[in-house]
Design an enzyme around this catalytic site. Structure first.
Site: not given
Ligand code: ADP
Length: 455
Positions: A136, A159-160, A209, A231-232, A265, A360
């Site tokens: 975002n 890892k973007p 994420g 941060e979720l 967020c 969300e």
């Molecule tokens: P979003 O925020 O778009 O909902 P996610 O939370 O599903 O996306 O994923 C956010 C990031 O975490 C992405 O870069 C994804 O590739 C990575 N990701 C997804 N599953 C895992 C995992 N089990 N462990 C680590 N990274 C992950």
């Protein structure tokens, strides 16, 4: 025989056309990348935070020197209007120059004196930090995690998001003009690469994420007792009390529900308005919403670009349809739109039975519900598993009293949630673990140690 490396293609959310590509990192290669980071960290961690700040500071100017090109790339890949892309890039460059010193100051050792003893309190590097960053704010978010980690003396493997690899790579390339080799490395890919990175020999995982992915990361990190900063999601409420400045409240509600197409967020995701002022507030919000014109990110006058991906748009459209099917009324927006476009949408008559008030949304939707008494507004605001931000508009001291009863990390009273310089960026409940920013946030990228000697 030629061996071709598989590539990750980044597509424009506006046109569906490819914007560019990066090589995908094979998950099997990630342990060696992390080992390289650990080796490089030794020398990087041995100099002081202020020396590291001096090395990184020119990267801020380099970002500003290339801001137009970077902004075009950011907007092409992420979809936000060019003016917003430019302000993100400019903010990232300016913040870098300002924050390196703040971080160095926060992680500098300090002395405590007691009876017959002196203790040195040290904020040492943890080692290797994995940063898994979202799409975002695709340039600012990598900086949020990488910069404090780096100035604190860690090596970083970034890892973007697979949605926005190009601008993150461009950001890392600029920092790497100044950093020693392997102190900052980027791995590209999706879930497999994220999982491999979390499973590798890293000391801390910083992630922004979804809650579901955060839970998986925390579970995987438990294996090696790795540190996490997560941060979720959130579902930030806005409460508007009788006696509030309705123009200011409506203007805030529009901006905070719609900007970046709601993909923030701390977007306002639930609005609770006192019954006596609900009609007046809704009218003013509908008026303010007209300024949020949807369109191509590069077209003059677009304030909302497309949503970043089709799945995201479909999720938002589904929540709107579900709310309407359960009796909510569309005041503005909704409907079918081509591509990833989603207009500013206002719903009234929503209830907590509807998904749009629970899960969300991350889209440009302002769902409005009424309440009779401020106590009811507090219970409604707290009826969520999340608690990142919350905002209250209303007369003082009532607004401040209501704010203090909301279970969120960052609360704004008659203004947004952003705090004064030095404030942390912090969530409560399921919005996260650990936090960012401010001296305490920066120190989460450190191992705190005490060394005590006789005075
Ligand atoms: P979003 O925020 O778009 O909902 P996610 O939370 O599903 O996306 O994923 C956010 C990031 O975490 C992405 O870069 C994804 O590739 C990575 N990701 C997804 N599953 C895992 C995992 N089990 N462990 C680590 N990274 C992950």
């Amino acid at each position: 025989m030629t061996v071709t490396t598989p590539t990750l293609i980044s597509y424009s959310p506006a046109t569906g056309e490819p914007v560019g590509e990066v090589p995908i990192t094979a998950p099997a290669k990630i342990p060696a990348i992390v080992a390289g980071a650990r080796e490089a960290q030794k020398a990087w961690g041995a100099i002081t935070g202020h020396q590291r700040a001096d090395i990184l500071r020119p990267a801020g100017q380099a970002i500003l020197d290339n801001k137009d090109e970077l902004a075009r790339l950011l907007s092409a890949e992420q979809g936000k209007p060019l003016a917003d892309g430019l302000s993100e890039v400019t903010h990232t460059g300016e913040k870098l120059m300002e924050e390196v010193d703040e971080i160095a100051e926060a992680v500098a050792p300090r002395e405590l004196t007691g009876e017959g003893m002196v203790t040195t309190l040290r904020y040492d590097p943890l080692g290797v930090v994995a940063a898994i960053t979202p799409w975002n704010f695709p340039m600012l978010m990598p900086q949020w995690m990488a910069l404090p980690a780096l100035v604190a003396g860690n090596a970083v493997v970034l890892k973007p998001s697979e949605q926005t690899p190009l601008i993150a790579q461009a950001y890392a390339d600029i920092l790497n003009r100044f950093l020693p080799p392997h102190v900052l490395q980027v791995v590209h890919g999706a879930d497999d690469q994220g999982r491999a990175l979390v499973a590798s020999d890293v000391n801390l995982i910083a992630f922004t994420g979804s809650k579901a992915t955060g839970q998986k990361i925390m579970a995987a990190a438990a294996e090696g007792l790795k540190r996490v900063i997560l941060e979720l999601g959130s579902k930030d409420p806005l409460i508007v009390l009788e006696g509030a400045d309705l123009d200011a409240a409506a203007e805030f509600a529009a901006r905070n529900s719609f900007r970046n197409c709601g993909q923030v967020c701390v977007s306002t995701e639930r609005i609770y308005v006192q019954g006596t002022i609900a009609e007046a507030f809704t009218e003013k919000l509908a008026q303010a919403a007209k300024a949020y014109r949807s369109g191509d990110p590069f077209a003059e006058g677009s304030v909302l670009g497309p949503m970043v991906m089709r799945e995201q748009k479909e999720h938002v459209a589904r929540q709107i349809e579900d709310a309407v099917a359960q009796g909510a009324k569309l005041v503005l927006g909704g409907g079918d739109h081509p591509g990833n476009a989603m207009p500013a949408t206002i719903l009234r008559g929503v209830t907590h039975e509807m998904d749009i008030m629970k899960t969300e949304t991350f889209g440009p939707v302002a769902p409005i519900m009424t309440f009779e008494h401020p106590d009811e507004a507090v219970s409604l605001a707290n009826d969520s598993e999340y608690g990142l931000g919350a905002v209250v508009f209303g007369p003082e001291p009532l607004a401040r009293d209501v704010a203090a009863r909301i279970d969120a990390g960052m609360i704004g009273v008659n203004r947004g949630i952003h705090g004064a310089k030095g404030s942390p960026w912090v969530g409560a409940r399921h919005s996260g673990i650990g936090y960012h920013m401010g001296p305490d946030g920066h120190r989460q990228f450190c191992q705190v140690r005490t060394i005590t000697r006789n005075a």
